[in-house]
Design a protein around this motif. Structure first.
Motif, PDB file in Angstrom:
ATOM      1  N   PRO A   1       0.824  -1.219   0.000  1.00  0.00           N
ATOM      2  CA  PRO A   1       0.000   0.000   0.000  1.00  0.00           C
ATOM      3  C   PRO A   1       0.855   1.265   0.000  1.00  0.00           C
ATOM      4  CG  PRO A   1      -0.776  -1.577   1.652  1.00  0.00           C
ATOM      5  CD  PRO A   1       0.543  -2.100   1.142  1.00  0.00           C
ATOM      6  N   VAL A   2       0.315   2.317  -0.577  1.00  0.00           N
ATOM      7  CA  VAL A   2       1.024   3.591  -0.644  1.00  0.00           C
ATOM      8  C   VAL A   2       1.387   4.084   0.747  1.00  0.00           C
ATOM      9  CG1 VAL A   2       0.799   6.022  -1.304  1.00  0.00           C
ATOM     10  CG2 VAL A   2      -0.038   4.232  -2.837  1.00  0.00           C
ATOM     11  N   ARG A   3       0.541   3.794   1.729  1.00  0.00           N
ATOM     12  CA  ARG A   3       0.786   4.302   3.077  1.00  0.00           C
ATOM     13  C   ARG A   3       2.038   3.708   3.719  1.00  0.00           C
ATOM     14  NH1 ARG A   3      -1.597   1.101   7.383  1.00  0.00           N
ATOM     15  NH2 ARG A   3      -2.534  -0.823   6.612  1.00  0.00           N
ATOM     16  N   THR A   4       2.580   2.651   3.154  1.00  0.00           N
ATOM     17  CA  THR A   4       3.800   2.054   3.694  1.00  0.00           C
ATOM     18  C   THR A   4       5.052   2.657   3.091  1.00  0.00           C
ATOM     19  OG1 THR A   4       3.969   0.281   2.041  1.00  0.00           O
ATOM     20  CG2 THR A   4       2.562  -0.137   3.963  1.00  0.00           C
ATOM     21  N   GLN A   5       4.907   3.457   2.061  1.00  0.00           N
ATOM     22  CA  GLN A   5       6.059   3.979   1.343  1.00  0.00           C
ATOM     23  C   GLN A   5       6.736   5.094   2.129  1.00  0.00           C
ATOM     24  OE1 GLN A   5       4.708   5.067  -2.548  1.00  0.00           O
ATOM     25  NE2 GLN A   5       4.177   2.975  -3.125  1.00  0.00           N
ATOM     26  N   GLY A   6       8.045   5.103   2.076  1.00  0.00           N
ATOM     27  CA  GLY A   6       8.804   6.142   2.756  1.00  0.00           C
ATOM     28  C   GLY A   6       9.236   5.777   4.151  1.00  0.00           C
ATOM     29  N   TYR A   7       8.824   4.621   4.638  1.00  0.00           N
ATOM     30  CA  TYR A   7       9.211   4.183   5.976  1.00  0.00           C
ATOM     31  C   TYR A   7      10.193   3.019   5.875  1.00  0.00           C
ATOM     32  CZ  TYR A   7       5.161   6.827   7.678  1.00  0.00           C
ATOM     33  OH  TYR A   7       4.259   7.809   7.964  1.00  0.00           O
TER      34      TYR A   7
ATOM     35  N   SER B   1       0.960  -1.307  13.063  1.00  0.00           N
ATOM     36  CA  SER B   1       1.403  -1.065  11.696  1.00  0.00           C
ATOM     37  C   SER B   1       1.378  -2.373  10.925  1.00  0.00           C
ATOM     38  CB  SER B   1       2.816  -0.472  11.686  1.00  0.00           C
ATOM     39  OG  SER B   1       3.723  -1.349  12.308  1.00  0.00           O
ATOM     40  N   PRO B   2       1.360  -2.307   9.609  1.00  0.00           N
ATOM     41  CA  PRO B   2       1.336  -3.537   8.792  1.00  0.00           C
ATOM     42  C   PRO B   2       2.574  -4.387   9.018  1.00  0.00           C
ATOM     43  CG  PRO B   2       0.813  -1.598   7.473  1.00  0.00           C
ATOM     44  CD  PRO B   2       1.326  -1.091   8.771  1.00  0.00           C
ATOM     45  N   VAL B   3       2.459  -5.656   8.673  1.00  0.00           N
ATOM     46  CA  VAL B   3       3.594  -6.569   8.816  1.00  0.00           C
ATOM     47  C   VAL B   3       3.740  -7.417   7.556  1.00  0.00           C
ATOM     48  CG1 VAL B   3       3.501  -6.696  11.329  1.00  0.00           C
ATOM     49  CG2 VAL B   3       2.166  -8.306   9.968  1.00  0.00           C
TER      50      VAL B   3
END
Length: 279
Positions: A132-138, A165-167
């Motif tokens: 997902p886009v929300r995971t990008q940048g981390y 957070s996602p795994v």
């Protein structure tokens, strides 16, 4: 004394900054993550480059307006960093012999906090394209590994406690097949199923296969002290692991319409890792 600017220069700067608005996903399930500032790259004629973040906006305006008043001194141009793009290393701009900028900056692979025993460059490239886009940048940190923490589902749950957070679960079985799952939520003991349609299964068996949510049910993830289950319906689990994280199974299930992730529906785990976002 006032400074005179050309109409073209002022219009350009006004348009540039008036359209500079954050358009970045900041929500991660129940917990808001720290918003990442939009960025622009300033390329100077001497080929040095640096990122300008939103908090530096006022200083940048002053610089650009001063240069606009003196066209002979203008030695920069603006290159946008388009969304969604992952974090860029400032040192890479300074140290690389190759041009580190372009109109459309290429995505970089997820940054792992340490070396993975299971994920190589190809695995990261394939899986990251579907995150997902929300995971990008981390960056991603290792939350659990059988090589480090032993083989225990209880320990896995304990290491997940407090996370929101996602795994990413990655398994290598005794037949050297690599497969796993992305879960929208950290693994935990539950009385029912949890998770969202972002959850998916994947395998390299040997080619990359992705199995997304079909919408037929909501049996994403469930867990107890005896086992962890991902996907289900009709008495079959897309991925099932026992309390020792040693025996597992994978069957086709309505949640993902997946093929068995391993070459055998029942398998033995050789190595297992769980990665989570580090915010």
């Amino acid at each position: 004394m006032g400074v005179a600017y050309s109409v073209g220069e002022v219009d350009h700067l006004y348009t540039f900054f008036s359209q500079w608005s954050p358009d970045i996903s900041t929500k991660c399930n129940k917990t808001n993550k720290k918003a990442r500032a939009p960025a622009y790259i300033i390329r100077e004629k001497n080929h040095s480059r640096y990122l300008v973040l939103a908090q530096d906006k006022a200083a940048l305006i002053d610089k650009l307006l001063r240069d606009a008043a003196n066209p002979a001194a203008k030695n920069w141009e603006i290159i946008t960093v388009n969304k969604p793009k992952r974090k860029l290393s400032l040192s890479s701009f300074e140290e690389s012999d190759e041009p580190a900028y372009q109109d459309d900056v290429e995505d970089t692979l997820p940054v792992l906090s340490e070396q993975s025993l299971l994920l190589d460059h190809l695995h990261l490239e394939k899986v990251s394209a579907h995150l997902p886009v929300r995971t990008q940048g981390y960056p991603w940190q290792l939350a659990y590994s059988t090589a480090v923490h032993g083989s225990s589902l209880k320990t896995l749950y304990r290491n997940m406690a407090g996370l929101d957070s996602p795994v990413l679960l990655v398994i290598r079985d005794m037949h050297k097949k690599v497969f796993g799952a992305f879960s929208s939520d950290p693994f935990r003991i539950s009385h029912g199923c949890y998770g969202t349609g972002e959850t998916f299964l994947f395998s390299f068996n040997p080619d990359f296969q992705l199995y997304k949510w079909t919408g037929e049910n909501y049996y994403f993830v469930s867990g107890n002290l005896e086992s962890l289950q991902i996907g289900g319906g009709g008495g079959c689990f897309g991925l099932w692991l026992d309390a020792d994280l040693y025996h597992g199974s994978s069957f086709s299930c309505p949640t993902f319409h997946n093929a068995p992730l391993s070459t055998h529906e029942d398998f033995i785990v050789q190595d297992l890792e769980v990665w989570t976002l580090h915010s």
